[in-house]
Design an enzyme around this catalytic site. Structure first.
Site: not given
Ligand code: 13P
Length: 248
Positions: A9-11, A92, A94, A162, A168, A208, A229-230
């Site tokens: 997920n590149w957000k 998600h 977010e 999640e 993150g 993470s 993510g990251g």
């Protein structure tokens, strides 16, 4: 046997230069037991699908519950599919936080995604306060019940657990905590949809996940992959996670 799934997920990260990372991943070729999905920003979906050349699946990060209309700034499932997406992340945390999305909203979006021919990756997860108040399984159970519509299958639905406090932050639940939630989700899905469907739905852990912790997470029962993510932004990191999953 469920195929494994490594999803990135590149957000809200990435412009055209980021496609080089995707091309590196695609060049590594197909994995034996693992599907690889990248969900870039909507602006990159079409070019990402071209870059992936079928070696990776491409997904959106949200879709509207309607197929078209006066909804400025939104995209429909049909539009994502038309751009080259096969999947869409829905619910998600977010989106739930930034846009006030409720389980009812996520449910409607999931129906729209499936109607539009996309595979839905529905996200659930507890806050730190809910975890500390021992409400985790209640929260996850309610989110599953509310966010997932009735007509799903292992071919059309993926569920991602999640924990909000792990996203993150570099904090990861213990392996026991991950296993408890994943076993619970498997049981809840089986109770609602029957064990054939419940056993076919892939369950991802997200929060993470890094090359250094991936292998131990993938050894946990009912963890069929990860939503990353990251660490999905760099081909070297995500490639190492994919390798760990394929070997698990
Ligand atoms: P991080 O891997 O950066 O913690 O993000 C997880 C996530 O939110 C994926 O959807």
């Amino acid at each position: 046997m469920r195929r494994k799934l490594a999803a990135g997920n590149w957000k809200m990260n990435g412009t055209a230069t980021a496609l080089a990372e995707l091309e590196t991943l695609a060049a590594a070729g197909a994995r034996n037991q693992t599907d690889v999905l990248i969900c870039p920003p909507a602006t990159l979906i079409s070019r990402a699908a071209d870059s992936a050349g079928g070696a990776l699946d491409i997904g959106g990060q949200d879709c509207h519950a309607n197929t078209s209309g006066a909804h400025t700034g939104d995209v429909s499932a049909e539009m994502l599919k038309d751009a080259g997406a096969s999947h869409v992340i829905l619910g998600h945390s977010e989106r739930r936080e930034d846009h006030g999305e409720t389980d009812v909203d996520v449910n409607a979006k999931t129906i729209a995604a499936l109607a539009g021919g996309l595979i839905a990756v529905v996200c659930v997860g507890e806050s730190l306060a809910e975890r500390e108040a021992n409400q985790t399984l209640d929260v996850i159970g309610a989110q599953l019940a509310g966010s997932i519509p009735d007509d799903v299958s292992g071919a059309t639905l993926v569920v991602a657990y999640e924990p909000i406090w792990a996203i993150g932050t570099g904090k990861v639940p213990t392996l026991e905590q991950i296993g408890e939630v994943h076993d619970f989700m498997r049981a809840e899905l089986g109770a609602r949809f029957g064990s054939d469907v419940g056993d076919a739905i892939r369950l991802l852990y997200g929060g993470s996940v890094k090359p250094g912790n991936a292998a131990e997470i993938f050894a946990v029962s009912n963890v069929d992959g990860a939503l990353v993510g990251g660490a999905s932004l760099k081909a070297a990191d995500f490639g190492a996670i994919i390798t760990a999953l394929d070997a698990a």
